[in-house]
Design a protein around this motif. Sequence first.
Motif, PDB file in Angstrom:
ATOM      1  N   ARG A 146      39.965  41.764  28.650  1.00  0.00           N
ATOM      2  CA  ARG A 146      40.498  40.316  28.744  1.00  0.00           C
ATOM      3  C   ARG A 146      41.643  39.989  29.424  1.00  0.00           C
ATOM      4  O   ARG A 146      41.721  38.995  30.207  1.00  0.00           O
ATOM      5  N   GLU A 147      42.718  40.782  29.218  1.00  0.00           N
ATOM      6  CA  GLU A 147      43.896  40.879  29.945  1.00  0.00           C
ATOM      7  C   GLU A 147      43.523  40.731  31.543  1.00  0.00           C
ATOM      8  O   GLU A 147      44.061  39.941  32.176  1.00  0.00           O
ATOM      9  N   ALA A 148      42.850  41.710  32.077  1.00  0.00           N
ATOM     10  CA  ALA A 148      42.506  41.724  33.580  1.00  0.00           C
ATOM     11  C   ALA A 148      41.520  40.610  33.870  1.00  0.00           C
ATOM     12  O   ALA A 148      42.016  39.930  34.964  1.00  0.00           O
ATOM     13  N   PHE A 149      40.734  39.940  33.006  1.00  0.00           N
ATOM     14  CA  PHE A 149      40.094  38.887  33.433  1.00  0.00           C
ATOM     15  C   PHE A 149      40.896  37.549  33.472  1.00  0.00           C
ATOM     16  O   PHE A 149      40.848  36.803  34.313  1.00  0.00           O
ATOM     17  N   LEU A 155      44.523  33.151  36.030  1.00  0.00           N
ATOM     18  CA  LEU A 155      45.987  33.017  36.673  1.00  0.00           C
ATOM     19  C   LEU A 155      45.705  33.051  38.233  1.00  0.00           C
ATOM     20  O   LEU A 155      46.418  32.382  38.939  1.00  0.00           O
ATOM     21  N   GLY A 156      44.431  33.442  38.787  1.00  0.00           N
ATOM     22  CA  GLY A 156      44.408  33.861  40.243  1.00  0.00           C
ATOM     23  C   GLY A 156      45.228  34.667  40.955  1.00  0.00           C
ATOM     24  O   GLY A 156      45.405  34.698  41.881  1.00  0.00           O
ATOM     25  N   LEU A 157      45.601  35.830  40.024  1.00  0.00           N
ATOM     26  CA  LEU A 157      46.433  36.859  40.673  1.00  0.00           C
ATOM     27  C   LEU A 157      45.667  37.823  41.552  1.00  0.00           C
ATOM     28  O   LEU A 157      44.372  38.130  41.104  1.00  0.00           O
ATOM     29  N   PRO A 158      45.938  38.252  42.948  1.00  0.00           N
ATOM     30  CA  PRO A 158      45.459  39.407  43.384  1.00  0.00           C
ATOM     31  C   PRO A 158      45.153  40.225  42.701  1.00  0.00           C
ATOM     32  O   PRO A 158      45.961  40.605  41.746  1.00  0.00           O
ATOM     33  N   TYR A 159      44.219  41.275  42.927  1.00  0.00           N
ATOM     34  CA  TYR A 159      43.883  42.591  42.003  1.00  0.00           C
ATOM     35  C   TYR A 159      45.077  43.526  42.233  1.00  0.00           C
ATOM     36  O   TYR A 159      45.517  44.001  40.991  1.00  0.00           O
ATOM     37  N   THR A 160      45.836  43.343  43.411  1.00  0.00           N
ATOM     38  CA  THR A 160      46.917  44.221  43.399  1.00  0.00           C
ATOM     39  C   THR A 160      47.988  43.896  42.513  1.00  0.00           C
ATOM     40  O   THR A 160      48.668  44.633  41.940  1.00  0.00           O
ATOM     41  N   CYS A 168      48.318  49.861  36.051  1.00  0.00           N
ATOM     42  CA  CYS A 168      47.013  50.556  36.172  1.00  0.00           C
ATOM     43  C   CYS A 168      46.514  50.706  37.827  1.00  0.00           C
ATOM     44  O   CYS A 168      47.202  49.749  38.391  1.00  0.00           O
ATOM     45  N   PRO A 169      45.726  51.603  38.216  1.00  0.00           N
ATOM     46  CA  PRO A 169      45.271  51.567  39.361  1.00  0.00           C
ATOM     47  C   PRO A 169      44.128  50.281  39.735  1.00  0.00           C
ATOM     48  O   PRO A 169      43.661  49.510  38.565  1.00  0.00           O
ATOM     49  N   SER A 175      36.932  47.328  37.865  1.00  0.00           N
ATOM     50  CA  SER A 175      36.228  47.627  36.727  1.00  0.00           C
ATOM     51  C   SER A 175      36.305  46.901  35.272  1.00  0.00           C
ATOM     52  O   SER A 175      35.341  46.379  34.728  1.00  0.00           O
ATOM     53  N   ARG A 176      37.370  46.544  34.961  1.00  0.00           N
ATOM     54  CA  ARG A 176      37.354  45.702  33.698  1.00  0.00           C
ATOM     55  C   ARG A 176      37.020  44.420  33.901  1.00  0.00           C
ATOM     56  O   ARG A 176      36.462  43.745  32.902  1.00  0.00           O
ATOM     57  N   VAL A 177      37.527  43.641  35.002  1.00  0.00           N
ATOM     58  CA  VAL A 177      37.047  42.275  35.168  1.00  0.00           C
ATOM     59  C   VAL A 177      35.577  42.252  35.474  1.00  0.00           C
ATOM     60  O   VAL A 177      34.816  41.341  34.865  1.00  0.00           O
ATOM     61  N   ALA A 178      34.959  43.227  36.251  1.00  0.00           N
ATOM     62  CA  ALA A 178      33.315  43.345  36.195  1.00  0.00           C
ATOM     63  C   ALA A 178      32.742  43.695  34.973  1.00  0.00           C
ATOM     64  O   ALA A 178      31.792  42.661  34.494  1.00  0.00           O
ATOM     65  N   ARG A 179      33.196  44.304  34.131  1.00  0.00           N
ATOM     66  CA  ARG A 179      32.650  44.629  32.696  1.00  0.00           C
ATOM     67  C   ARG A 179      33.068  43.136  31.868  1.00  0.00           C
ATOM     68  O   ARG A 179      32.079  42.716  31.106  1.00  0.00           O
TER      69      ARG A 179
END
Length: 203
Positions: A146-149, A155-160, A168-169, A175-179
């Motif tokens: 949920r946090e990653a999503f 929020l529209g933050l870039p993955y970096t 975290c990497p 992976s978390r967003v995809a799941r």
Amino acid sequence: MITPARPAPAARPEDDPATAWALAARGGDSDAVDHFVRALHRDVIRYVAHLCGDPQAVDDLAQDTFLRALGSLHRFEGRSSARTWLLAIARRAVADSHRYTAVRPRTADVSDWQLTVERAQPRGLPGFDDGIALLDLLDRLPEERREAFVRTQLLGLPYTEAAALGDCPIGTVRSRVARARTTLTALIADAEEASTAVHPNLD
């Protein structure tokens, strides 16, 4: 002979306008201070709303975040983007607030990310226009997903930047967003199927 194209150089933090304004504000430019705050105010509000359990405290925590940031600008060197730096400060401000209020009873039980969802509906996922409550769906996700999503899709933050905030990497964030997307899509499909079963003649 064809010479292979060289990869484009990576963007530097100082190439970001908000980061440039932060660096200028560090040097005493009052106009840059105003631009810096205006550029990142919405991001801070959304992120604090995501982290904070008290909707009434969001504005105060956002203000505290900027006060802390402006007081620390002399230490900002632009090694990361101003947004990543500022949201890290926001996270500490919320954590400090939680510690301060830990011994006091809460007056309301509101999900940490409710205001974020209300202010930033996601795009590209099926079913939300059909009245399915995103709040209820997000509540079923594991916290890390949920946090990653929320960080990347709401929020529209870039993955970096999301990876930096989550310590975290970047691959873990992806992976978390995809799941999370897979789970949300399945939940939406289940809800729509249940609705059709209850009201089979609506089509």
